[in-house]
Design a protein around this motif. Structure first.
Motif, short mmCIF file in Angstrom:
data_model
loop_
_atom_site.label_atom_id
_atom_site.label_comp_id
_atom_site.label_asym_id
_atom_site.label_seq_id
_atom_site.Cartn_x
_atom_site.Cartn_y
_atom_site.Cartn_z
N VAL A 108 29.32 44.42 16.65
CA VAL A 108 30.34 44.88 15.55
C VAL A 108 31.63 45.11 15.98
CG1 VAL A 108 30.54 46.33 13.51
CG2 VAL A 108 28.32 45.59 14.34
N ASP A 109 32.77 44.60 15.70
CA ASP A 109 33.91 44.84 16.01
C ASP A 109 34.84 45.42 14.93
OD1 ASP A 109 33.77 44.16 18.86
OD2 ASP A 109 34.05 42.06 18.35
N TYR A 110 35.39 46.54 14.89
CA TYR A 110 36.18 47.03 14.01
C TYR A 110 37.74 47.23 14.56
CZ TYR A 110 38.33 50.66 10.97
OH TYR A 110 39.27 51.55 9.97
N GLN A 111 38.78 46.87 13.77
CA GLN A 111 39.95 46.81 14.37
C GLN A 111 40.86 47.37 13.42
OE1 GLN A 111 41.65 42.91 15.50
NE2 GLN A 111 42.49 44.02 17.26
N GLU A 112 41.84 48.08 13.53
CA GLU A 112 42.99 48.59 12.76
C GLU A 112 44.47 48.14 13.73
OE1 GLU A 112 41.16 52.91 11.22
OE2 GLU A 112 42.52 52.90 13.08
N LYS A 113 45.25 47.63 12.88
CA LYS A 113 46.26 46.81 13.32
C LYS A 113 47.42 47.79 12.79
CE LYS A 113 45.16 42.57 15.36
NZ LYS A 113 45.57 41.05 15.49
N GLN A 114 48.49 47.96 13.43
CA GLN A 114 49.61 48.84 12.73
C GLN A 114 50.31 48.03 11.44
OE1 GLN A 114 50.66 52.00 13.72
NE2 GLN A 114 48.50 51.95 14.62
N TYR A 115 50.24 46.85 11.22
CA TYR A 115 50.88 46.24 10.34
C TYR A 115 50.17 46.54 9.04
CZ TYR A 115 46.94 43.15 9.67
OH TYR A 115 45.80 42.43 9.46
N ALA A 116 49.01 47.16 9.04
CA ALA A 116 48.25 47.67 7.93
C ALA A 116 49.14 48.81 7.24
CB ALA A 116 47.01 48.00 8.24
N GLN A 117 49.77 49.54 8.05
CA GLN A 117 50.65 50.72 7.35
C GLN A 117 52.10 50.35 7.49
OE1 GLN A 117 49.71 54.30 9.16
NE2 GLN A 117 49.58 53.55 11.31
N GLY A 118 52.33 49.02 7.72
CA GLY A 118 53.82 48.84 7.78
C GLY A 118 54.61 49.08 8.95
N LEU A 119 54.23 49.24 10.16
CA LEU A 119 54.61 49.80 11.48
C LEU A 119 54.46 48.74 12.43
CD1 LEU A 119 53.43 53.59 11.73
CD2 LEU A 119 55.51 52.51 10.85
N ILE A 120 55.33 48.86 13.46
CA ILE A 120 55.02 47.99 14.70
C ILE A 120 54.68 48.75 15.86
CG2 ILE A 120 56.72 46.78 16.35
CD1 ILE A 120 58.55 45.80 14.33
N PRO A 121 53.90 48.34 16.51
CA PRO A 121 53.06 49.18 17.64
C PRO A 121 54.11 49.54 18.77
CG PRO A 121 51.90 47.33 17.22
CD PRO A 121 53.02 47.03 16.53
N SER A 122 53.76 50.89 19.24
CA SER A 122 55.11 51.79 19.95
C SER A 122 54.62 51.21 21.48
CB SER A 122 55.05 52.94 19.76
OG SER A 122 53.89 53.53 20.12
N THR A 123 53.82 50.27 21.73
CA THR A 123 53.57 49.78 22.94
C THR A 123 54.58 49.02 23.76
OG1 THR A 123 52.40 48.06 22.49
CG2 THR A 123 50.89 50.10 22.83
N TYR A 124 54.55 48.83 25.16
CA TYR A 124 55.59 47.99 25.77
C TYR A 124 55.60 46.57 25.17
CZ TYR A 124 58.16 45.76 29.43
OH TYR A 124 59.07 45.03 30.26
N MET A 125 54.48 46.05 24.89
CA MET A 125 54.20 44.62 24.52
C MET A 125 54.49 44.66 23.15
SD MET A 125 54.11 43.14 27.47
CE MET A 125 53.66 41.28 26.52
N ARG A 126 54.61 45.56 22.46
CA ARG A 126 54.54 45.70 20.83
C ARG A 126 53.35 44.96 20.13
NH1 ARG A 126 57.48 49.03 22.46
NH2 ARG A 126 59.71 49.54 22.02
N ARG A 127 52.32 45.07 20.71
CA ARG A 127 51.14 44.60 20.20
C ARG A 127 49.88 45.47 20.49
NH1 ARG A 127 50.13 38.43 21.99
NH2 ARG A 127 48.42 38.91 20.67
#
Length: 944
Positions: A108-127
């Motif tokens: 079972v894999d659960y995933q939350e991505k930042q696009y779900a709240q209209g944001l770009i990830p703050s990581t170096y690779m932006r993902r």
């Protein structure tokens, strides 16, 4: 038909519009086609119509919808569940081939991505990168109620993926993902005994709330997640603030009918769009093999389980030997089919033997009764060099818990769609291979370790002090030293003791225990005929039993719960009954813990952590940070302390006092320190004036050290005590709105011993006098008698000047005023002595001494009132009658009335023998010392 086609070709509209206008479309295997276009006309795209199905219903006060058919159409089953503006997609896929195995490989894999709240990830690779801790926990939350409902022997690989498509921040998507996964399994062709419903219950001001929002959860003392089928409980997860067992049972009984509301919409959706269940190959045990294994091994297995002298490893070795002997028999017979399923068959026989003995006899594999807790050993302060530590053992299960305190900036950042942005309390659980005498590799985040650590963290979070009272960041490391069941609950007990050892003011100790269940089920109907609740289960009992019910709490109530089961559901009545068994066991464990440490330990040792908070302007803090944070990092590297800066506040956290002092010195060199009244500071004398000296601190701040605050002894010249460049320690006694700082040096110096008194009455006066007598004149001046040297100077809200300064007009007025209290007493010539000759002890007076002196020398009230009036108007040139209270080698100490003392110095021709205690003299005020003491002279001497 051909005429219709000809009419379509003759129109000027495009070909696909003509077909659409005529209402023609093709549907093939669930995929929509388009009408063929004319070979002679230009190619154009057709219109695809997606057929979707939707079910809407209401739970609590919110509308919930299941939808399928629009997206993820190739998945075996896919559902989008929506509540308000939060939508979650869950998909199910199943492997086509069946590999040989004896377990269900469910992922079972659960995933939350930042696009779900209209944001770009703050990581170096932006993902997004590796799964976060919250994603692992949500995956476990979905897995736990779903896994028991797969049919026995179904060992095909199944993968469930839940993705948050959009989030409004109001609802936690974890509950939506669990319900969407249940609906997706219902739509797929995978055999599964669902559906299930999952609900969240909160409690605000004593009232239960169904499906609370995130804002409501922040003010709730209960966060209950409940999963069930139509009539049985599948999973429970609770975080609460010491809720009673009675209230918790009421919440569970409320949650069940609310969760059932999710079931019928899933069934209706499956009837509309679900696939027919596929016939998968099931790996079942043959009755022939099971009977033969029972005949060969049942008696020997029972003898092992009935002998309480066996330990964990001795028992395991004996059971392995039995399995080897059974395998030899099948190898000699050449029964390859039975050999492939032999481990499963032997384990089934073990389970039957243990369960039947517990239900019939009420005894367990280690000889304990069903409600008996294993022997407990606990020790706090196991590692004195650390901030806090404790060892907790229950039976063969042992954990070592350590506590580390850090700065507010050490808090963990949570990059999640909902919830707080940071977490200041962390419990990290570690299960190394050596705790079970195995060889293995240590990898990254392990789902089991994350789940167990989070459960213990939730249990302890309820008793931590609020952040305002305890701003530290706290980290607990729970290292499992040996494991034989319920290591997560041992982590709760050891963590509570370690927090107390670190000096953290917990509200109460928290203990945890695991409760198991053994049932006797009717094979034909599946109903439970008999059952036994087992307290403090072993690892073997967890493996062979039906339930692992972990319950943690204080004496007042429950703080955390986690229920995992193996069968397809347990009646809610049995779950509620288990709560009371867990409570009784928890109280026994708390007794042992409290005997070892029952209150926060005082941290006054050299290794105790230190935290200090300072207020500075934002400009000063910017200079401390430096360009790109260079200065701040340099201080942290050189001292080992942690600096946390937030809106005018600097917080320094150090592992001991030496590190704290070193860090404060570094900060002071850059921006100085905030000067507060009562604070002790080191500085350097930069200039000396007639009235005092200016002292400069680190950072350029300056304060005035008046000569009256230099020493306990009278000081005639400031340069006699200080010199420029001298380092002095002072205390701040006053600051004003303009930033002026007044300092005192004598208040940090030791008080000198009092000189021996010449007369008994003087000694009595010195012992009784301790307060400063203050009177205010008509023009607002303040006149004060000096405080006793027995009592150190006290801080007063009313500023009392050490020197009374009078204007020239006042002096002239005093000279023109007629003398007061003149009489015809014999006059003696006298000469004043310097102020330095009279000791401070001769100036001490008390209220009792005042009254006795007045009664002896002022027999009438009128004379006493006159003396008091002259005292209030005492100025230079004022004449009055004074009484001799002490005679010294070089002068006299006079009582001027009203408790005020004056000084009188002998001149040439005067002798001490000429004066006696109690004599009265006509004197005149000629000046005041720097401490406000009146200097008197004889009137006759002045006239001469």
């Amino acid at each position: 038909m051909s005429s219709i086609a000809n009419r379509a070709r003759s129109t000027s509209l495009p070909n696909f519009l003509a077909w659409r206008a005529l209402g023609f479309r093709t549907i093939c295997s669930g995929r929509l086609g388009v009408a063929p276009s004319d070979p002679g006309s230009p190619a154009s795209a057709g219109t695809k119509i997606l057929e979707s199905f939707k079910e809407e219903f209401e739970v609590g006060s919110r509308v919930v919808s299941f939808e399928t058919g629009k997206i993820a159409r190739f998945a075996n089953g896919s559902v989008v569940l929506g509540m308000d503006q939060t939508k979650v997609l869950s998909t199910v896929t199943c492997a086509k081939t069946d590999s040989p195995r004896d377990f269900l490989p469910l992922t079972v894999d659960y995933q939350e991505k930042q696009y779900a709240q209209g944001l770009i990830p703050s990581t170096y690779m932006r993902r997004e990168g590796a799964p976060k801790e919250r994603e692992l926990l949500c995956g476990r939350l979905i897995d736990r109620p779903i896994r028991p409902l797969f049919p026995s022997g179904f060992y095909h690989e199944v993968q469930i993926m839940a993705s948050v498509l959009s989030s409004d921040g109001k609802q936690d998507p974890d509950i939506l993902a669990a319900n969407a996964s249940s609906a997706a399994l219902m739509l797929s062709d995978v055999p599964w005994g669902g559906p299930i419903g999952v609900i969240r219950i909160g409690r605000i001001c004593g009232q239960f709330v169904v499906n609370p929002t995130m804002d409501e959860l922040s003010s709730s003392d209960l966060n209950l997640i409940y999963a069930c089928t139509r009539d049985k409980t599948m999973m429970i997860d609770v975080q609460s603030r010491e809720i009673s067992e009675k209230d918790l049972a009421a919440a569970l009984r409320l949650a069940h009918p609310e969760a059932v509301k999710y079931l019928d919409p899933q069934i209706r959706l499956a009837e509309k769009a679900g696939k027919q269940k596929k016939e998968y190959k099931l790996s079942m045990l043959s009755e022939k093999t099971l009977e033969k294994v029972t005949e060969l091994a049942a008696t020997r297995i029972e003898s092992v389980f009935t002998d309480p002298s066996y330990g964990k490893f001795e028992r395991g070795e004996a059971l392995d030997n039995i399995g080897k002997d059974v395998r030899k028999v099948f190898e000699e017979e050449g029964d390859q089919e039975s050999l492939s399923i032999l481990p499963k068959a032997v384990d089934t026989v073990r389970k039957k033997v243990v369960r039947s003995r517990m239900i019939s006899d009420g005894f367990r594999v280690d000889g304990r009764h069903l409600d008996e807790v294993r022997p407990i050993y606990c020790e706090s302060r196991y590692l004195p060099a650390l901030h806090g530590s404790a060892v907790f053992s229950r039976g063969d299960t042992q954990v070592l818990c350590t506590v580390t305190l850090g700065a507010p900036d050490d808090a963990q950042s949570l990059d999640s769609l909902v919830g707080p942005p940071k977490k200041r309390f962390m419990l990290h659980y570690s299960f190394p291979p050596y705790c079970t005498n195995e060889v293995g590799k240590r990898g990254g985040l392990n789902r089991r370790e994350v789940g167990h650590g989070t459960l213990a963290e939730k249990a302890l979070l309820a008793v931590l002090p609020p952040e305002e009272a305890f701003p530290y960041t706290v980290r607990i490391n729970s290292e499992v030293m040996s494991s034989d069941g319920s290591t997560s609950m041992a982590s709760v007990c050891g963590g509570s003791m370690a927090l107390m050892d670190a000096g953290i003011p917990l509200r109460a100790h928290v203990a945890g225990v695991s409760v198991g269940l053994v049932t006797d089920v009717d094979p034909s109907s599946g109903e439970i005929k008999d059952y036994r609740i087992v307290t403090d289960i072993l690892g073997l009992e967890d493996h062979l039993g039906d339930m692992d019910f972990k319950i943690a709490g204080t004496r007042n109530g429950v703080t955390a719960i986690q229920l995992d089961i193996k069968p397809a559901g347990i009646p809610l009545d049995i779950v509620c009954e288990s709560l009371e068994n867990a409570r009784e066991a928890r109280l026994q464990i708390l007794d042992h813990m409290e005997r070892n440490i029952n209150s926060p330990r005082r941290q006054d040792g050299a290794s105790s952590p230190r935290l200090a908070t300072f207020k500075y302007s934002n400009d000063s803090l910017r200079s401390l940070i430096g360009p790109m944070g260079v200065l701040k990092r340099k201080i942290e590297e050189e001292t080992g302390a942690r600096l946390s800066i937030d809106d005018g506040t600097l917080t320094i956290v150090a592992k001991n006092q030496a590190v704290m002092e070193k860090a404060q010195e570094k900060v002071d060199l850059i921006i100085g320190r905030e000067i507060v009244v009562g604070g002790v500071y080191k500085g350097t004398v930069t200039s000396i004036k007639e009235y005092g000296a200016f002292v400069e601190f680190s950072g350029g701040q300056q304060g005035l050290l008046h000569m009256s605050e230099l020493s306990h002894e009278p000081v005639s010249k400031v340069s006699d005590e200080l010199h420029i460049g001298q380092h002095v320690t002072t205390i701040c006694i006053e600051t004003d709105v303009r930033g002026n700082i007044k300092l005192s040096r004598k208040r940090v110096l030791p008080i000198p011993k009092r000189k021996p008194a010449f007369y008994p009455e003087e000694d009595l006066v010195m012992k009784e006098s301790s307060a400063v007598s203050i009177e205010t004149s008509s023009i607002g001046e303040t006149v004060a008698s000096m405080p006793s040297i027995v009592t150190p100077p006290q801080k007063s809200k009313l500023a009392v000047p050490a020197v009374v300064i009078r204007t020239a007009a006042e002096c002239e007025e005093a000279e023109k005023s007629p003398p007061v209290n003149r009489n015809n007493n014999p006059k003696r010539t006298a000469t004043l002595m310097p102020a330095s000759v009279v000791s401070d002890s001769s100036l001490v007076s008390s209220s009792k001494a005042k009254e006795s002196t007045r009664k002896e020398n002022q027999p009438e009230n009128q004379g006493e009132e006159s003396a008091l009036v002259s005292t209030r108007k005492l100025k230079i040139g004022t004449e009055m009658m004074a009484k001799v209270v002490q005679t010294r080698e070089l002068g006299l100490v006079l009582d001027l009335g009203g408790g005020i003392r004056g000084m009188y110095k002998f001149e040439a021709g005067d002798k001490e023998a000429q004066f006696k205690i109690g004599d009265t003299l006509q004197v005149k005020c000629t000046s005041f010392t720097t401490k406000g003491i009146a200097v008197m002279a004889s009137v006759d001497k002045e006239e001469d």
